[in-house]
Structures are given as C-alpha cells and as structure tokens.
Design an enzyme around this catalytic site. Structure first.
Site, PDB file in Angstrom:
ATOM      1  N   GLU A 350       0.874  -1.178  -0.016  1.00 25.45           N
ATOM      2  CA  GLU A 350       0.169  -0.150  -0.049  1.00 25.45           C
ATOM      3  C   GLU A 350       0.868   1.436  -0.004  1.00 25.45           C
ATOM      4  OE1 GLU A 350      -3.037  -0.459   3.377  1.00 25.45           O
ATOM      5  OE2 GLU A 350      -3.245  -2.470   2.588  1.00 25.45           O
ATOM      6  N   GLU A 440      -5.231  -8.278  -0.256  1.00 27.35           N
ATOM      7  CA  GLU A 440      -5.842  -8.121   1.068  1.00 27.35           C
ATOM      8  C   GLU A 440      -7.286  -7.618   0.652  1.00 27.35           C
ATOM      9  OE1 GLU A 440      -4.488  -5.171   3.948  1.00 27.35           O
ATOM     10  OE2 GLU A 440      -2.520  -5.952   3.756  1.00 27.35           O
TER      11      GLU A 440
END
Ligand SMILES: *[C@@H]1O[C@H](CO)[C@@H](O)[C@H](O)[C@H]1NC(C)=O
Ligand SMILES: *[C@@H]1O[C@H](CO)[C@@H](O)[C@H](O)[C@H]1NC(C)=O
Length: 501
Positions: A350, A440
């Site tokens: 991320e 995720e």
C-alpha cells in the site's frame, strides 16, 4: 432536431438513394441514454452549457451516407435526440435513474458524458440499488466522455443511478457497450529472479499454468483466522498470509516475539501456499506517545523517520538502519527457504496510500527502497525462494517489470464484488504480462461475479479480526458460497501442487 434529421434521412431513402457499402463503423450494440429522458430526483434539465447535443461518431458519419439510416434502431434514436443535460446535483440524495434492458445477463462497458465545469468531481454509479462504484470527473470547460467501469446487467430491466457524491457537475448521457471478452493473458514464463530456487519456480509454474484465469485460491490473513474459517465454514483456505511485523528490530528491542514463521511452515507442511507481508516498524524516530504508540510505528503518523533522507546517501546513519532491518528480516526468510517454503513476498504494501512511512515521501523513495530490498535479499543474502509481489496500482509508483513477479491490490469495499476496476487497472499496469492478486480484501469476492467480469484474481486473502468475522463484510452465507464454489480452490483441492510438472 431529431424529427428533422429523421425526416431528412427517410426522405433520402424514399428518393431511392442506392445503398453503398457501409463506410462508417456502426457500434451496433452500443446504446446511449440521454440524461434528460431519465427519472430525475432532486435534479433538473438545463441547456445553458453548449455541447450537449454531441452526436455519436457513427451517427455523424451516417449523415453523409444516407443508406446507413437503415441501421438506426428505435432504441438508439436517443443518439440524435439530446435536448439538454441534467444538473442540480447539490444534495447527497440527488440523482438520475436510468432504466435499461438487456436480453440476457451480460457484461457492459459504461461510459458517461459529463462536464465538470466547477472543478474535479466524483459521482457514484449504483446498479439495481446494489453495487456502487465511484467515477472521477476531470475539471473542464466542455462536455467529454469518461470510461466508467463495467456493469453486469440482468436479463430484463435494470436501473442505473448516477448519484451526487461531490455533486456540481453536468450529465449529458450514458452509453452501454457490451464488453469484449478478455484476450488471453500473456504471462511471463519464469520468475524474475534468474536464481529462483526450485520451490519458487514450482510455485510460479503452478500459479501460471494451473490457476491464473481458471480458478482463484482462497486465502486468509493470520493462522488463527484461517483456523476460524476451518471451524466456521468447514473448509480451509489454500493460502495463508502472515506478517513479519514483530520481527522488525524496533519492535524486537521492545520485547516482541514473532511467531509467523512457524505458522507459515505449518501451513506449508499441510500442503498450503504461503504469502508474507511486512508491517515494517520504522527503524527509529518512533513518537511512542499515547496516540501513536511504538507498536504503530509503521504508520506515517507515528514516526518522523524520513525515507527519502535515509536513502539519499549510503553513508547516512539511517540508511545503515534500513539495511540492519532488511538483514533481520533476511534471517526469517532464510528459515522459510531452508524449510523448502516458497513465499509470495509482499513488502512495502500500500505504498501509494502514503499512510505507511515507506510511501510517505512519494513514489521515488518507495521504488528506491524496493530496489534496495530486492538487491539486498537476492544478491547479498541469496534468498531465492521469493516471488516478488508489488502492491500499488498507480503507474508512477511501479518499480518496473525487472523486480516484480506479481501485481496486487488491497481492496476494502463491502458487497463481496469482483473488484473489476482495480483488476483492469492492474492489467494495464502490467500489460497483462504479470499475474494479479487481491492480496488483502475486506470482503471475499463472489465467484459468480468474478467469472462474469472475468476478474481473474489469482488469490484473495481476507483480513482478520473485524473483517472475516464481521457480517457487514462477510456473512456466513456468503462465506459458505465462496468456500464451496468450484471456482474457489481450498486447501484440500490443491494438495500435491508442489509435485506437478
Ligand atoms: C421495462 O421498463 C419499461 C419502461 O421503462 C417498461 O415499459 C417495460 O414493461 C419493462 N419491462 C419489464 C420486463 O419489466
Ligand atoms: C535518522 O532519523 C531520525 C528519526 O527521523 C532523525 O531524528 C535523525 O536525525 C536521522 N539521522 C540522520 C543522520 O539523518
């Protein structure tokens, strides 16, 4: 205007104009729906902004080739009948509702013709009062068209709502075109590391030849939550994701004891596939306050560690600390290598979000740190059991094809949707040469939707507490549907994958 044009066209036909080979490419199956003809809620039709009569290129072309009028069907007449646009999106509930039919259940590309004359805006598109997606409008002085993702229409009538969101934009029309089938993937033959060991090669081969585009691997973050899935659903995830967080030196020096290597080895020994991420606690500069305690030290808000400054010279004391941390993680990865466990390795996750310190200074330092990790682990430590999983979507963050095996995204959106927007963005990023994973997710994707959208995610891994066990994200009924689908592979269904050839 429509009437006059139609009369002219029919007039030409009546005069017996000889049909000529169609020189215009008809988009026979695309349909445009004018906003002013839809049901308006809190919005209104206006004509002050010029350009709302923009015509379809096929129609434009057909004007000079009257024989083509034969192709015009009644449901596409709206191409020529624009009498205004819709505006007045100032309350959050303001919207336009289109009713569109489809002969069969079918996937369509949606585009929206808009003018964002007051600056950059966003709208929300809602299909059949269910799945919602967000579309960005770029500021501009005239009407323009933006691709707005895909919609799976049901057979019969469907509703498409265009809802305010930021509001303050003008909508001229929407267009639906049946999606083309996805072309065959062009996945690179081998892992990027020429010295990849035999388990890593075997994993890559298995994923590429047996899974990608055919099935999705079920996955779960943390062994305790994988066990919860087994107990609650009766099926065990094929893939386990674990975190190297507690092996970060700035945590170890405060007493943490990592156990995820043991968990990973246990999952490998029962025939599963292992993925590893790393919530890298900043090497130093932790605020360690009540709001930002030391154990949240991977967050940008919890440290003043400056990754750009640290990487600016190799003699910098903080560069040395980055290398110290990578070396500590190498010890753990070595344990997996020694145990014969190939690893889907997803560090610096991320990054593009900016909320972790490795992404806090923009793309350049993040890419540089990725390069350092790859070089140090591969060339210095000779860790060759890794497949390298990159986890940002934006092109300016991409470290390049040479150090990335698999692309991925973390998607937290409720509704158990196929996440096709992110999947399609990653296809663009990797030119369809890299496999793509949902590393995720908050909500496990429904297999019917994955297949209808051809969103060929290689695996999904649901985050642990407050997601996998939260009905707002994953009802038990949905989890049962996902885990019992033929399209979703579970631990029992991948047994022996390391022996395939
Ligand atoms: C679909 O909607 C149109 C009007 O928008 C209506 O005339 C038609 O009967 C509807 N069809 C079905 C199957 O509900
Ligand atoms: C290293 O980082 C810490 C924490 O941000 C900072 O206080 C220190 O000045 C940095 N050291 C150097 C040599 O830049």
């Amino acid at each position: 205007m429509a009437g006059t044009l139609k009369r002219l066209l029919f007039g030409a036909a009546a005069l017996g104009v000889v049909a000529i080979a169609a020189p215009c490419v008809p988009r026979d199956e695309s349909r445009t729906f004018e906003a002013e003809n839809a049901v308006l809620t809190g919005t209104n039709v206006d004509t002050a902004q010029a350009g709302y009569t923009g015509v379809d290129p096929f129609f434009q072309c057909s004007l000079t080739h009257p024989s083509i009028q034969l192709h015009l069907r009644s449901d596409t007449d709206s191409r020529i009948s624009g009498t205004g646009y819709v505006t007045g999106f100032d309350q959050s509930t303001d919207k336009i509702t289109f009713t569109v039919s489809s002969a069969t259940t079918k996937l369509y590309d949606l585009s929206i013709r808009y003018a964002a004359i007051y600056g950059d805006k966003k709208t929300t598109v809602i299909l059949n009062n269910g799945a919602a997606s967000e579309v960005s409008f770029t500021a501009g002085t005239s009407f323009t068209t933006v691709p707005a993702g895909q919609l799976l229409l049901n057979a019969g009538n469907n509703t498409i709502d265009i809802v305010s969101n930021w509001g303050w934009y003008l909508i001229d029309s929407i267009t639906l075109t049946p999606s083309s089938p996805r072309p065959e993937h062009q996945i690179t033959d081998l892992p990027i590391n020429p010295a990849a060991d035999s388990p890593a090669r075997q994993l890559y081969f298995y994923l590429r030849s047996s899974i990608y585009g055919r099935f999705i691997l079920s996955g779960q973050q943390d062994l305790s939550w994988a066990n919860w899935v087994t107990q609650t659903i009766g099926k065990t995830p094929a893939l386990l994701s674990v975190d190297l967080m507690d092996y970060s030196p700035s945590r170890v020096e405060r007493g943490t004891v990592g156990t995820s290597i043991e968990d990973a080895i246990a999952h490998h020994q029962r025939g599963g596939i292992v993925s590893v991420l790393w919530h890298w606690n900043a090497p130093t500069g932790l605020y360690d306050t009540a709001e930002n305690p030391w154990w949240s030290g991977f967050y940008t808000r919890a440290t003043d560690f400056d990754v750009a400054a640290a990487l600016s010279s190799t003699s910098n004391a903080n560069y040395t600390l980055l290398v110290r941390d990578i070396d500590a993680i190498a010890v753990q990865l070595k344990r997996l290598q020694d145990a014969g466990v190939p690893v889907l390795f997803r560090p610096l996750h991320e990054a593009e979000g900016g909320w972790f310190w490795w992404g806090a200074k923009g793309p350049e330092p993040a890419k540089k740190l990725w390069g350092l990790l790859y070089d140090r682990l591969t060339n210095y430590h000779k860790i060759n059991n890794l497949l390298w999983v990159w986890n940002s979507i934006a092109p300016e963050w991409y470290p390049g094809d040479e150090t990335v095996d698999i692309l991925s995204a973390d998607v937290y959106a409720q509704g158990n949707g196929p996440m096709s927007t992110q999947y399609n963005q990653l296809i663009e990023l990797g030119k369809d040469k890299k496999m793509i994973a949902a590393a995720e997710v908050g909500a496990a994707p429904l297999p019917d939707l994955l297949q209808a959208y051809e969103a060929h995610w290689l695996w999904f891994a649901v985050w642990g507490d407050t997601f996998i066990n939260n009905p707002d994200w994953n009802s038990l009924e949905t989890l049962r549907k996902v885990y019992n689908s033929d399209y979703v592979l579970t631990l029992d269904e991948i047994q022996g994958w390391m022996d395939l050839d």
